[in-house]
Design an enzyme around this catalytic site. Sequence first.
Site, PDB file in Angstrom:
ATOM      1  N   LYS A 195       0.859  -1.194   0.000  1.00  3.58           N
ATOM      2  CA  LYS A 195       0.000   0.000   0.000  1.00  3.58           C
ATOM      3  C   LYS A 195       0.889   1.236   0.000  1.00  3.58           C
ATOM      4  O   LYS A 195       1.671   1.443   0.933  1.00  3.58           O
ATOM      5  CB  LYS A 195      -0.906   0.010   1.240  1.00  3.58           C
ATOM      6  CG  LYS A 195      -1.603   1.360   1.493  1.00  3.58           C
ATOM      7  CD  LYS A 195      -2.492   1.350   2.741  1.00  3.58           C
ATOM      8  CE  LYS A 195      -2.998   2.760   3.071  1.00  3.58           C
ATOM      9  NZ  LYS A 195      -3.850   2.804   4.276  1.00  3.58           N
ATOM     10  N   ASP A 248      -2.429  10.389   3.411  1.00  3.05           N
ATOM     11  CA  ASP A 248      -3.823   9.998   3.642  1.00  3.05           C
ATOM     12  C   ASP A 248      -4.515  11.034   4.517  1.00  3.05           C
ATOM     13  O   ASP A 248      -4.408  10.996   5.746  1.00  3.05           O
ATOM     14  CB  ASP A 248      -3.870   8.618   4.309  1.00  3.05           C
ATOM     15  CG  ASP A 248      -5.296   8.143   4.562  1.00  3.05           C
ATOM     16  OD1 ASP A 248      -6.232   8.759   4.005  1.00  3.05           O
ATOM     17  OD2 ASP A 248      -5.470   7.147   5.302  1.00  3.05           O
ATOM     18  N   LYS A 296      -9.846  13.146   8.017  1.00  2.00           N
ATOM     19  CA  LYS A 296      -9.319  12.814   9.346  1.00  2.00           C
ATOM     20  C   LYS A 296      -9.239  14.074  10.199  1.00  2.00           C
ATOM     21  O   LYS A 296      -9.137  15.182   9.658  1.00  2.00           O
ATOM     22  CB  LYS A 296      -7.895  12.250   9.210  1.00  2.00           C
ATOM     23  CG  LYS A 296      -7.814  10.850   8.663  1.00  2.00           C
ATOM     24  CD  LYS A 296      -6.353  10.383   8.618  1.00  2.00           C
ATOM     25  CE  LYS A 296      -6.235   8.998   8.028  1.00  2.00           C
ATOM     26  NZ  LYS A 296      -6.903   7.949   8.823  1.00  2.00           N
ATOM     27  N   ASP A 308       1.881   6.627   5.360  1.00  2.00           N
ATOM     28  CA  ASP A 308       0.864   5.664   4.953  1.00  2.00           C
ATOM     29  C   ASP A 308       1.268   4.914   3.671  1.00  2.00           C
ATOM     30  O   ASP A 308       0.490   4.152   3.121  1.00  2.00           O
ATOM     31  CB  ASP A 308      -0.478   6.380   4.766  1.00  2.00           C
ATOM     32  CG  ASP A 308      -1.674   5.453   4.975  1.00  2.00           C
ATOM     33  OD1 ASP A 308      -1.493   4.392   5.609  1.00  2.00           O
ATOM     34  OD2 ASP A 308      -2.764   5.789   4.499  1.00  2.00           O
ATOM     35  N   ASP A 358     -11.946   7.247   3.854  1.00  2.00           N
ATOM     36  CA  ASP A 358     -10.717   7.049   4.636  1.00  2.00           C
ATOM     37  C   ASP A 358     -10.321   5.568   4.695  1.00  2.00           C
ATOM     38  O   ASP A 358      -9.232   5.242   5.152  1.00  2.00           O
ATOM     39  CB  ASP A 358     -10.929   7.607   6.049  1.00  2.00           C
ATOM     40  CG  ASP A 358      -9.615   7.814   6.787  1.00  2.00           C
ATOM     41  OD1 ASP A 358      -8.559   7.739   6.133  1.00  2.00           O
ATOM     42  OD2 ASP A 358      -9.663   8.054   8.008  1.00  2.00           O
ATOM     43  N   GLU A 400      -9.231   3.766   2.409  1.00  2.00           N
ATOM     44  CA  GLU A 400      -8.774   3.827   1.018  1.00  2.00           C
ATOM     45  C   GLU A 400      -7.704   2.791   0.694  1.00  2.00           C
ATOM     46  O   GLU A 400      -7.541   2.420  -0.467  1.00  2.00           O
ATOM     47  CB  GLU A 400      -8.233   5.233   0.719  1.00  2.00           C
ATOM     48  CG  GLU A 400      -6.774   5.492   1.112  1.00  2.00           C
ATOM     49  CD  GLU A 400      -6.478   5.369   2.614  1.00  2.00           C
ATOM     50  OE1 GLU A 400      -7.437   5.444   3.407  1.00  2.00           O
ATOM     51  OE2 GLU A 400      -5.316   5.181   2.974  1.00  2.00           O
ATOM     52  N   ARG A 406      -7.471  -0.383   1.215  1.00  2.00           N
ATOM     53  CA  ARG A 406      -7.998  -1.623   0.623  1.00  2.00           C
ATOM     54  C   ARG A 406      -8.427  -1.402  -0.819  1.00  2.00           C
ATOM     55  O   ARG A 406      -8.366  -2.323  -1.629  1.00  2.00           O
ATOM     56  CB  ARG A 406      -9.143  -2.155   1.511  1.00  2.00           C
ATOM     57  CG  ARG A 406     -10.324  -1.249   1.611  1.00  2.00           C
ATOM     58  CD  ARG A 406     -11.203  -1.538   2.831  1.00  2.00           C
ATOM     59  NE  ARG A 406     -10.616  -1.043   4.083  1.00  2.00           N
ATOM     60  CZ  ARG A 406     -11.164  -1.182   5.281  1.00  2.00           C
ATOM     61  NH1 ARG A 406     -12.318  -1.825   5.417  1.00  2.00           N
ATOM     62  NH2 ARG A 406     -10.571  -0.705   6.351  1.00  2.00           N
TER      63      ARG A 406
HETATM   64  N1  BES Z   1      -3.936   4.741   6.945  1.00  2.00           N
HETATM   65  C1  BES Z   1      -5.060   4.517   7.785  1.00  2.00           C
HETATM   66  C2  BES Z   1      -4.761   3.546   8.923  1.00  2.00           C
HETATM   67  C3  BES Z   1      -3.812   4.036   9.957  1.00  2.00           C
HETATM   68  C4  BES Z   1      -4.261   4.841  10.994  1.00  2.00           C
HETATM   69  C5  BES Z   1      -2.489   3.688   9.929  1.00  2.00           C
HETATM   70  C6  BES Z   1      -3.392   5.272  11.959  1.00  2.00           C
HETATM   71  C7  BES Z   1      -1.624   4.134  10.890  1.00  2.00           C
HETATM   72  C8  BES Z   1      -2.079   4.931  11.921  1.00  2.00           C
HETATM   73  C9  BES Z   1      -6.221   3.960   6.966  1.00  2.00           C
HETATM   74  O1  BES Z   1      -6.286   4.399   5.660  1.00  2.00           O
HETATM   75  C10 BES Z   1      -7.465   4.366   7.645  1.00  2.00           C
HETATM   76  O2  BES Z   1      -7.722   5.537   7.690  1.00  2.00           O
HETATM   77  N2  BES Z   1      -8.205   3.410   8.163  1.00  2.00           N
HETATM   78  C11 BES Z   1      -9.419   3.679   8.854  1.00  2.00           C
HETATM   79  C12 BES Z   1     -10.415   2.655   8.423  1.00  2.00           C
HETATM   80  C13 BES Z   1     -11.824   2.956   8.883  1.00  2.00           C
HETATM   81  C14 BES Z   1     -12.336   4.188   8.191  1.00  2.00           C
HETATM   82  C15 BES Z   1     -12.677   1.758   8.553  1.00  2.00           C
HETATM   83  C16 BES Z   1      -9.126   3.586  10.345  1.00  2.00           C
HETATM   84  O3  BES Z   1      -8.304   2.763  10.740  1.00  2.00           O
HETATM   85  O4  BES Z   1      -9.677   4.391  11.084  1.00  2.00           O
HETATM   86 ZN    ZN Z   2      -4.543   4.974   4.804  1.00  2.00          ZN
HETATM   87 MN    MN Z   3      -7.378   6.203   5.484  1.00  2.00          MN
END
Ligand code: BES
Ligand code: ZN
Ligand code: MN
Length: 488
Positions: free
Chosen positions: A253, A258, A265, A276, A335, A337, A339
């Site tokens: 990824k 992000d 966010k 990210d 967010d 994204e 996947r």
């Molecule tokens: N890149 C983030 C995950 C992440 C968060 C990595 C904090 C490292 C530190 C990912 O894209 C994301 O935002 N995931 C969301 C998914 C949710 C919206 C289902 C998350 O983890 O909040």
């Molecule tokens: Zn992300």
């Molecule tokens: Mn995200």
Amino acid sequence: MQITFTDPAPAYARLIAHLANKDDLPPRLERSLVDGAAAARFKGNPGQLFEGFVERDGQVVRIALAGAGDGDATGDNRAEGLEKAGAALAAKYLTSGETDLVLDLSGSGVDAKGAAAVLLGLRLRAWRHDAYRTRMKDEQKKTLGNVTVINSPSGAEAAWADAAAVAEGVEFTRELVAEPANKIYPVSFVERCQQRFEGTGAELVVLDEPAMEMLGMGALLGVGQGSEQPSRLLAIKWMGGNAGDAPVAFVGKGVTFDTGGISLKPGPGMWDMKWDMGGAGAVAGAMLALVKRKAKANIIGVVGLVENMPDGKAQRPGDIVTSMSGQTIEVLNTDAEGRLVLCDALTWTQREFSPSLIVDLATLTGAMIISLGHEHGGMFANDDDLANDLAEAGASVGDKLWRMPLGAAYDKLIDSPISDMKNIGPREAGSITAAQFLKRFIENDTPWAHLDIAGMVWADKPGRTWDKGATGYGVRLLDRFIRNTLGG
Ligand code: BES
Ligand code: ZN
Ligand code: MN
């Protein structure tokens, strides 16, 4: 860091390091060091350090004793202690004003691999990203530039050459991860790879947006559509094994920043999302390590590179996109994204290369950090042998993994009433539903593992062989996995 092997000790040696195994000081030490070490409760524990000054041949020399732990330990346990000894030396002397360190391995009992382990720890712990620090005080500047190894066991130089390739890979990953998002975006990520792999024998394939559109990568492109930075897909091919053997594929990824997109966010901490692209960084660094040490294996590294931004053109919550696989996805949260990027990268990797197995790496979910903290990456796999091989490789090198479950009941949670799936599940089991999403894109039961490394790519305190900041997690894991499973 220049590392050279010579004998005897250079005449200018002012700083000499000896390894000390647990409860076992090196032979023929001056009494002041022996008594001093005892007074300081120096036991030779891994990473423990003692220094003293003694007079040798009319000159005052600075002597460091670096604790390497149990001298009877073998294999990876021994290597861990030795890496920590090297890392402790780097941490202590990197900005000490000393420019040269002589590492005297006499009496340490280490073999060639052990010597390489000390040097690997030293070099990795000495890495820093100083490119943007233009006003450093002298005492903040790196001074240690040369390590001279004396009395090394036979074969140490060759063992180090091999380990140095791995170090190069880890350092490349750290560089990519540490760079801010105005320096590393999809196009510049590709360019850095093109520079690094120039002349190595690896082949790079780059897909731009029109090419991805032709292939129907609506999921990946949807994430990038709110950004001024065009998206890219990059494949790094290394065919060092038998012609005709199906390659192993690593998929990363690479969200170079992000923001969350329209599902924005919160501001505080958003800066972390420059890393990210840690999965893509790990894949690129692992490929560099494997290519530099000319691994006898066929391996493909694929990274999906996008920037996730809010914009008038950005995709909206509720949008439905069609992935390259033909499956449709309701994007309920922009967010989630990672996947969406990975699913098209996974489909393309399978259609293009028919890999024997796939390992993807991604900073996919915050929930992973809640589950496992910063000690283990989370692993999801459809194949027990692959999971065991990865767990074993990770434990060996200190890139630890912990296996998490998959199952039909979790899979159901991402069913959508209007399309084939939605890109989020409920709040619970967020890392697992993300993995279930990816699993829907694995074809023909290809052995596959998904490593959610959200908690591992960035550290807020120093660890085994890293300072705070980018860790380079995943490079050594993938390198060791290839050594163990393909022998290459
Ligand atoms: N890149 C983030 C995950 C992440 C968060 C990595 C904090 C490292 C530190 C990912 O894209 C994301 O935002 N995931 C969301 C998914 C949710 C919206 C289902 C998350 O983890 O909040
Ligand atoms: Zn992300
Ligand atoms: Mn995200």
